[in-house]
Design a protein around this motif. Structure first.
Motif, PDB file in Angstrom:
ATOM      1  N   VAL A  39       0.834  -1.207   0.000  1.00 44.41           N
ATOM      2  CA  VAL A  39       0.000   0.000   0.000  1.00 44.41           C
ATOM      3  C   VAL A  39       0.863   1.250   0.000  1.00 44.41           C
ATOM      4  N   PHE A  42       2.217   1.799  -3.360  1.00 48.33           N
ATOM      5  CA  PHE A  42       1.133   2.224  -4.248  1.00 48.33           C
ATOM      6  C   PHE A  42       0.804   3.702  -4.031  1.00 48.33           C
ATOM      7  N   LEU A  43       0.695   4.077  -2.746  1.00 49.30           N
ATOM      8  CA  LEU A  43       0.394   5.477  -2.422  1.00 49.30           C
ATOM      9  C   LEU A  43       1.450   6.398  -3.016  1.00 49.30           C
ATOM     10  N   THR A  46       0.902   7.359  -6.561  1.00 51.98           N
ATOM     11  CA  THR A  46      -0.300   8.080  -7.003  1.00 51.98           C
ATOM     12  C   THR A  46       0.020   9.513  -7.416  1.00 51.98           C
ATOM     13  N   GLY A  47       1.186  10.027  -7.014  1.00 51.55           N
ATOM     14  CA  GLY A  47       1.571  11.361  -7.475  1.00 51.55           C
ATOM     15  C   GLY A  47       2.318  11.304  -8.791  1.00 51.55           C
ATOM     16  N   ARG A  48       2.268  10.184  -9.498  1.00 52.56           N
ATOM     17  CA  ARG A  48       3.004   9.906 -10.735  1.00 52.56           C
ATOM     18  C   ARG A  48       4.492   9.749 -10.435  1.00 52.56           C
ATOM     19  N   TYR A  63       8.306  19.212 -11.433  1.00 58.42           N
ATOM     20  CA  TYR A  63       8.463  18.925 -10.008  1.00 58.42           C
ATOM     21  C   TYR A  63       7.769  17.606  -9.692  1.00 58.42           C
ATOM     22  N   LEU A  67       2.808  15.616  -1.941  1.00 57.30           N
ATOM     23  CA  LEU A  67       1.748  15.141  -1.051  1.00 57.30           C
ATOM     24  C   LEU A  67       1.803  13.639  -0.796  1.00 57.30           C
ATOM     25  N   LEU A  71       1.837  11.524   2.702  1.00 52.45           N
ATOM     26  CA  LEU A  71       0.842  10.489   3.011  1.00 52.45           C
ATOM     27  C   LEU A  71       1.540   9.188   3.384  1.00 52.45           C
TER      28      LEU A  71
ATOM     29  N   LEU B 176      -6.451   2.986   2.485  1.00 55.48           N
ATOM     30  CA  LEU B 176      -5.332   3.690   1.857  1.00 55.48           C
ATOM     31  C   LEU B 176      -5.313   3.457   0.351  1.00 55.48           C
ATOM     32  N   ILE B 177      -5.602   2.217  -0.070  1.00 56.05           N
ATOM     33  CA  ILE B 177      -5.622   1.955  -1.513  1.00 56.05           C
ATOM     34  C   ILE B 177      -6.694   2.819  -2.180  1.00 56.05           C
ATOM     35  N   LEU B 179      -7.972   5.630  -1.129  1.00 58.50           N
ATOM     36  CA  LEU B 179      -7.571   7.037  -1.136  1.00 58.50           C
ATOM     37  C   LEU B 179      -6.529   7.291  -2.214  1.00 58.50           C
ATOM     38  N   GLY B 180      -5.583   6.331  -2.366  1.00 62.59           N
ATOM     39  CA  GLY B 180      -4.566   6.478  -3.402  1.00 62.59           C
ATOM     40  C   GLY B 180      -5.194   6.547  -4.779  1.00 62.59           C
ATOM     41  N   ILE B 181      -6.162   5.666  -5.030  1.00 61.40           N
ATOM     42  CA  ILE B 181      -6.824   5.660  -6.338  1.00 61.40           C
ATOM     43  C   ILE B 181      -7.534   6.993  -6.567  1.00 61.40           C
ATOM     44  N   TYR B 183      -6.969   9.869  -5.127  1.00 60.71           N
ATOM     45  CA  TYR B 183      -6.013  10.973  -5.264  1.00 60.71           C
ATOM     46  C   TYR B 183      -5.372  10.935  -6.653  1.00 60.71           C
ATOM     47  N   GLY B 184      -5.036   9.738  -7.109  1.00 59.19           N
ATOM     48  CA  GLY B 184      -4.418   9.615  -8.417  1.00 59.19           C
ATOM     49  C   GLY B 184      -5.313  10.105  -9.535  1.00 59.19           C
ATOM     50  N   SER B 185      -6.647   9.917  -9.389  1.00 56.25           N
ATOM     51  CA  SER B 185      -7.515  10.302 -10.498  1.00 56.25           C
ATOM     52  C   SER B 185      -8.101  11.699 -10.338  1.00 56.25           C
ATOM     53  N   LEU B 189      -7.639  15.549  -1.961  1.00 55.05           N
ATOM     54  CA  LEU B 189      -8.191  14.720  -0.891  1.00 55.05           C
ATOM     55  C   LEU B 189      -9.242  15.479  -0.101  1.00 55.05           C
ATOM     56  N   TYR B 509      -4.778  20.293 -10.288  1.00 59.48           N
ATOM     57  CA  TYR B 509      -3.806  19.266 -10.644  1.00 59.48           C
ATOM     58  C   TYR B 509      -3.244  19.465 -12.029  1.00 59.48           C
TER      59      TYR B 509
END
Lengths: 114, 509
Positions: A39, A42-43, A46-48, A63, A67, A71, B176-177, B179-181, B183-185, B189, B509
């Protein structure tokens, strides 16, 4: 890079799910720890995924997103505390119940006839 | 000056009270710790009433922590829904703590401090306007609840606690997964900001966000104990001590609150492609939870197990109604939620008193000896049973009436009405059976002599009087919940309050 990263997260998650589905408390705790690693990775993604950039706006051409890093730090701290607690709990359960089977049917039935 | 900072107080008061209680207060610290706890709970009650009045005046209070503006900083956003939930928690916490102060807090170490930390997590979850912050407060309330659930120790408690901890650890990972998904899309938050971004999603992004949305439903489903995820609840609630179970009456409601918040504000009617993404699931699973709860109630041989299944029934009722997502349904749900929290809290405490006075038979539904305060407890049980079944004149009747009223439009009536009414019938039968077995079919012989402290009975009476008061003041309360529901369904004022400059939000974003 993305493919390698995704495969790593995927393998970690698959192994952790396998471990969590075992019926004994210790493998489950290991599985949950491994899941928290997956996890966190993975987190982070998520910011690429960006290589060699500052997490500061305006310091370069592009940049990296700061965030997800924050996290992940939070998630690591919380996950660490939870893992420590669950290991202690599992050890104590093993001591008091005498087995580390999560669903020991004999004692399970006793709950109501106590 | 101080009304500005009112929103953070429900989190700060229990935090500092808990820290103070951890100090080593001389030889005999317990009286001092109890005093601190009771004072803190009284303060929380005062603050939450003040907060409710403020919200009634201004519609919403947005408190930017560290003065970092949303969507970049974390905000606490207190609307009517949050303030009602905070007040409900404070109202439940005071009698429960009062009850615990008569010796139960001595059974394990640091009960008092854990109690305050638990409250801090619950208040935080209700107040925050940021999804990751919601996760953090979930963890705060969970880690205290892990320790509280073990309070008193014993084999069965440890087993139930182990199950509870493991399922919630898995739940946290899923949270968390999800939230990650999300946040990614969406790249944010903040709840208000995410609601705006989600509406703009198209194609693949929308599909990914849908996966995130439904994962969140699983996470909140674990907290709320809806159907496939409810198995931890009866074991955990029936084996733990009565005080902790009574406090946990609010815990499933945290899940319901989160579902109501996320699936009306973010994934509500205005969410574009993702509009109403969770509602079909909530509807079906809610109904099935109701059925399973009714079956569980019938099969319970222990009063505490029975009350635990009553919690499952109430969760099912609320979830099924919540899926309509219109003003009347949401208003009805939150009226019923307040009632069911107070009454299940009272029932858990009552079961605890009864099992203490019945000696060896404890809370099992079998004939036992007469209790020391037999008739008083019988009256309390009778009142609580009337309220929980939903027979007039108490609040359960009004709550169920609102819910049935709300479900009167549309095709869902054909399913919801019979299931709710039959489950009520089942509850009548089982409560009557339990009551007559435990109060009327008593064994001859001398009654028990261990009377309960008056304070414990007062605590139960306080919770029960909540049901009476809800009946007397049903009109103003239902007006408040209607307003709350209108705000929640509309949502535009929430976005404007949290994000005053919407241009900033669209650049994001």
């Amino acid at each position: 890079m993305e493919a390698l990263y995704a495969i790593t997260v995927g393998i970690l998650t698959a192994c952790s799910v396998f471990l969590i589905l075992r019926g004994r408390s210790f493998p489950i705790v290991i599985g949950i720890t491994m899941l928290s690693y997956a996890v966190n990775l993975f987190l982070f993604s998520t910011g690429r995924l960006v290589i060699g950039e500052n997490p500061i706006l305006g310091s370069g051409d592009s940049y990296t997103d700061p965030l997800p890093q924050a996290l992940v730090l939070t998630a690591i701290v919380i996950g660490f505390a939870m893992t420590a607690y669950s290991i202690i709990l599992a050890v104590r359960a093993r001591g008091e119940i005498g087995t580390d089977e999560v669903n020991d049917l004999d004692t399970h039935n006793d709950t109501e006839g106590r | 000056m101080w009304p500005m900072h009112l929103a953070i107080l429900p989190i700060l008061i229990p935090l500092f009270a808990g820290l103070l209680q951890l100090l080593q207060w001389g030889e005999n610290p317990q009286p001092i710790r109890r005093t601190i706890g009771i004072i803190a709970c009284l303060l929380q009650l005062v603050v939450s009433i003040a907060l409710l009045l403020q919200v009634q005046q201004h519609n919403i209070i947005v408190y930017a922590l560290g003065n970092w503006q949303a969507p970049f900083g974390i905000v606490l956003s207190v609307d009517r829904l949050s303030s009602l939930m905070v007040l409900l928690t404070a109202v439940l916490a005071l009698p429960v703590l009062l009850y615990a102060c008569f010796g139960i807090d001595n059974l394990g170490s640091h009960f008092q401090a854990l109690f305050q930390f638990q409250l801090m997590g619950i208040y935080g979850a209700f107040l925050t306007g940021d999804l990751f912050n919601l996760f953090v407060f979930f963890e705060v309330l969970l880690i205290s609840s892990y320790a509280l659930l073990m309070h008193g120790g014993g084999k069965f408690r440890i087993r139930a606690c182990l199950h509870y901890v493991l399922i919630n650890l898995a739940g946290s990972a899923l949270f968390l997964i999800a939230l990650g998904i999300l946040y990614g899309s969406t790249g944010t938050l903040n709840i208000a900001d995410m609601a705006q971004k989600v509406a703009l999603l198209q194609g693949d992004d929308a599909a990914i966000a849908k996966a995130g949305a439904l994962l969140l439903l699983v996470v909140f489903g674990i907290k709320a104990a809806i159907l496939p995820l409810h198995f931890w609840l009866p074991q955990a609630y029936s084996t733990t001590s009565g005080v902790v179970a009574a406090l946990f009456a609010i815990m499933t409601k945290v899940g319901i609150y989160a579902i109501a918040r996320v699936y009306t504000l973010i994934f509500g009617a205005n969410a574009g492609v993702l509009a109403m993404v969770g509602n079909d699931w909530i509807w079906v699973l809610g109904l099935l939870t109701l059925v399973v709860g009714a079956i569980g109630v019938m099969s319970s041989r222990d009063l505490r197990m029975l009350v635990a299944y009553l919690v499952v029934i109430s969760v099912g009722t609320m979830m099924a109604t919540l899926s309509f997502a219109n003003e009347r349904a949401i208003s009805a749900v939150f009226f019923y939620l307040v009632h069911s929290t107070l009454i299940t809290g009272a029932l858990f405490l009552l079961a605890d008193v009864m099992s203490a006075q019945r000696g060896k038979t404890a809370s099992r539904i079998v004939s036992g000896r007469r209790m020391a305060q037999h008739s008083l407890l019988a009256v309390m049980f009778f009142v609580a049973a009337i309220a929980v079944i939903g027979i007039p004149p108490l609040s359960g009747f009004i709550g169920k009436l609102f819910i049935l009223e709300a479900a009167r439009m549309g095709n869902e009536t054909a399913l919801l009405w019979p299931i709710i009414l039959v489950s009520s019938l089942v509850v009548i039968i089982t409560m009557a059976r339990a009551g007559s077995k435990m109060f009327w079919h008593t064994l001859s012989g001398k009654p028990g002599d261990s009377k309960s402290p008056t304070g414990q009975l007062v605590a139960i009476s306080l919770l029960l009087s909540g049901s009476v008061l809800m009946t007397v003041f049903a009109q103003p309360i239902s007006e408040f919940t209607t307003q709350l529901a209108t705000d929640l369904v509309d949502g535009s004022y929430y976005m404007q309050a949290v994000l005053p400059t919407t241009e900033v939000a669209t650049h994001g974003y």
